[in-house]
Every structure is written in C-alpha cells, then in structure tokens.
Design a protein around this motif. Structure first.
Motif, short mmCIF file in Angstrom:
data_model
loop_
_atom_site.label_atom_id
_atom_site.label_comp_id
_atom_site.label_asym_id
_atom_site.label_seq_id
_atom_site.Cartn_x
_atom_site.Cartn_y
_atom_site.Cartn_z
N GLY A 162 34.07 42.21 35.54
CA GLY A 162 33.62 41.39 36.66
C GLY A 162 32.50 40.45 36.27
O GLY A 162 32.49 39.27 36.66
N VAL A 163 31.57 40.94 35.48
CA VAL A 163 30.44 40.10 35.05
C VAL A 163 30.93 38.97 34.15
O VAL A 163 30.55 37.80 34.32
CB VAL A 163 29.38 40.96 34.32
N LEU A 164 31.79 39.31 33.20
CA LEU A 164 32.28 38.29 32.27
C LEU A 164 33.07 37.21 32.99
O LEU A 164 32.90 36.00 32.73
CB LEU A 164 33.15 38.94 31.19
N GLN A 165 33.92 37.61 33.91
CA GLN A 165 34.74 36.63 34.61
C GLN A 165 33.90 35.75 35.52
O GLN A 165 34.19 34.56 35.69
CB GLN A 165 35.83 37.36 35.41
N ASN A 166 32.86 36.31 36.11
CA ASN A 166 32.00 35.51 36.99
C ASN A 166 31.23 34.44 36.23
O ASN A 166 30.76 33.46 36.82
CB ASN A 166 31.02 36.42 37.73
N HIS A 167 31.08 34.62 34.94
CA HIS A 167 30.30 33.66 34.14
C HIS A 167 31.17 32.86 33.18
O HIS A 167 30.68 32.32 32.19
CB HIS A 167 29.20 34.40 33.38
N GLY A 168 32.44 32.77 33.50
CA GLY A 168 33.32 31.86 32.75
C GLY A 168 33.73 32.34 31.39
O GLY A 168 33.77 31.54 30.44
N CYS A 169 34.06 33.62 31.27
CA CYS A 169 34.54 34.13 29.99
C CYS A 169 35.89 33.49 29.66
O CYS A 169 36.80 33.43 30.50
CB CYS A 169 34.67 35.65 30.03
#
Length: 300
Positions: A162-169
């Motif tokens: 969730g964190v990675l996807q929220n920051h444009g991984c």
C-alpha cells in the motif's frame, strides 16, 4: 473685247491679270487660305511644358527608387542582424562549456534513475556479492536466480504494498542468494520509485516491523526451494536514489521464524549477512557516476 465664262458660270474678262496664275496646290493666288497657322511661340511653350512634365515624372521615379532602395537595405540589414544573433545564440547554447553544479547533480540523478533499465539483470544483481561474516570475515554470497519483474504490490507484504503504490512505485525486481556455506538463504528486492523524492516520502511511511517486507523467491531444485514467507527470520530495507532495497534471510533447511529462539536470531550470522547483501546491492545502484566536466565531454 469678249468676256469668257469661267467654269463656275460667271463671266470673266479675257485679259484678267490673274488668269492662268495658280499656286502649286491648285488654288488661285488671290484666294485666302482657310488653315490657320499657330504661332511659333505657342509651339515652344508646349514643348517646354512637356519637358517639365517629363522631368517631374522622372524626378518622382528617382525618389520612389531611392525610397525602395532604402527600404530594401533596411530589410536586408534587419534580416542579417537576426541571422547573426541567432547564430551567436545557437553557438553559445551548443558550444562545449563547464557543467554547473545543478547540471552535475541532475546528470547523476538521471544516470542513477535509469540504471534498473539500462543495466542487464545481472548488473543489478551481480553473480557474487561480498558480505561480512563472523568476526568481520569477508565472505561472498552467490546468486541462485533472478525472478521475473513483477508489480510492486505482488512482491511484498500487503502493508508495504500500500505504501509503495501510494508513492508511485514503478516495478519490483527480486533475486535470491545463498551464503558461502549454503546455510542461509537471502532474497533481495529492489522497488523502483518514480524519483528520489517519492522514495523518501515512502520511506517515512514504511513500518519498522521486521516481520514484513519483501516476499522470498524460491527456485525449485536448489537449496532455496524451501524458503518461503514463514521461513523469513527478519526483514529490512534501505533507501538509495529512487530505489528502496529490501532484504530478508532464512535458513536453507526450512526452519520457520517461530522455530528459532529469539536469542539465537539476535546472535546469528544470518541477519548481519542479509543486511550486508542488501546494502551492497543498494550501493551498486546508487553509486555516483563520473560526471563529465563539460557539456560535450571532457573538453570545454
């Protein structure tokens, strides 16, 4: 003395002094001409007026020509000036010159950011990675295999995804290594963020829980085939450029985290080796490249 008749029917005396005296045009000498001649002075005036009109027209043509020549010269001069300024500007822009500090920093960032694509997979994950063993002895971990590129949400635990996807991984790269004695198994995951700022923001939100992180990759038929999520003893991550490099380690014999006493984990060689391998790969990816001193190479 008889009078003769003229051709007009009027009597005319034979001894008329005018008889037989005609001018070359056939009219009698005594008859007044009907054509009125213009005085010579009027002809001269007309000629002079015509000459003055022609001179005025000629002078006007000369003035128009001068104005056209001046205008054409001005247009040519302005065009030449524009071309000259454009040439000077183009030369100034394209000539080799020393890079500014901002340009050097941007060059390094762009070079580091494209390494995950520009390098082959074996460049991101070298065949051997150096790490420190017990008593700080230098040892080497050997690469067993490289997993296919995957989505960020599929190669890590849900809370991390969730964190990675929220920051444009952008993507996730993974590979698995074994230590020099084939006792430990390590999986290293490289999460590619869109830029370094996004990576810093994501790192601020990642949990410090060492039970979650990158999911292990096992390769059947090798000593890593029993390495799964339950066999992870600890996990960690480190930031480098636009990358978050995850690492996790476990035992090759398939022992789970629950089966290992906490004190053994704390004093085991496994975890320092896992962190060292992850740090080495992060260092390879973010190692500052050599920046050319000039915009067109080494010569300014």
């Amino acid at each position: 003395m008889k009078a003769r008749r003229s051709t007009t029917g009027l009597p005319r005396a034979e001894g008329d002094a005018t008889q037989g005296r005609r001018n070359p045009l056939g009219a009698t000498t005594g008859r007044r001409s009907r054509v009125r001649s213009w005085p010579a002075a009027d002809s001269r005036k007309r000629t002079a007026a015509r000459q003055r009109a022609e001179e005025a027209e000629l002078q006007q043509g000369v003035r128009y020509r001068r104005a056209f020549v001046v205008l054409l010269g001005a247009v040519i001069a302005v065009s030449a000036l524009v071309v000259l300024l454009g040439t000077v500007g183009l030369f100034t822009e394209t000539r080799s010159r020393p890079l500014t500090s901002a340009e050097q920093s941007r060059y390094q960032q762009e070079e580091i950011a494209r390494r995950w694509q520009a390098w082959p997979a074996t460049g991101v994950f070298p065949e051997e990675v150096r790490y420190l063993g017990l008593d700080r002895a230098q040892q080497y971990a050997r690469r067993v295999g490289i997993a296919p590129e995957t989505e960020c949400g599929k190669g890590v635990d849900a809370s991390v995804a969730g964190v990675l996807q929220n920051h444009g991984c952008v993507t996730l790269l993974r590979a698995t290594y074994i230590d020099q004695t084939a006792t430990f198994v390590f999986t290293v995951g490289v999460a590619v963020l869109k830029d370094e700022e996004s990576r810093v923001s994501a790192g601020e939100e990642l949990t410090q829980d060492d039970r979650v992180g990158v999911l292990p990759v096992a390769f059947p038929g090798t000593v890593t085939e029993r390495f799964g999520p339950d066999q992870r003893q600890r996990t960690s991550w480190v930031g480098a450029g636009p990358y978050i490099v995850f690492s996790t380690g476990g035992y090759a014999d398939g022992r789970t985290r629950a089966a290992i006493p906490p004190e053994e984990i704390l004093h085991s060689e496994l975890w320092p080796a896992a962190k060292s391998i992850g740090n080495q790969i992060a260092y390879f990816l973010a190692d500052p490249p050599t920046v050319p001193p000039c915009t067109q190479g080494n010569v300014c």
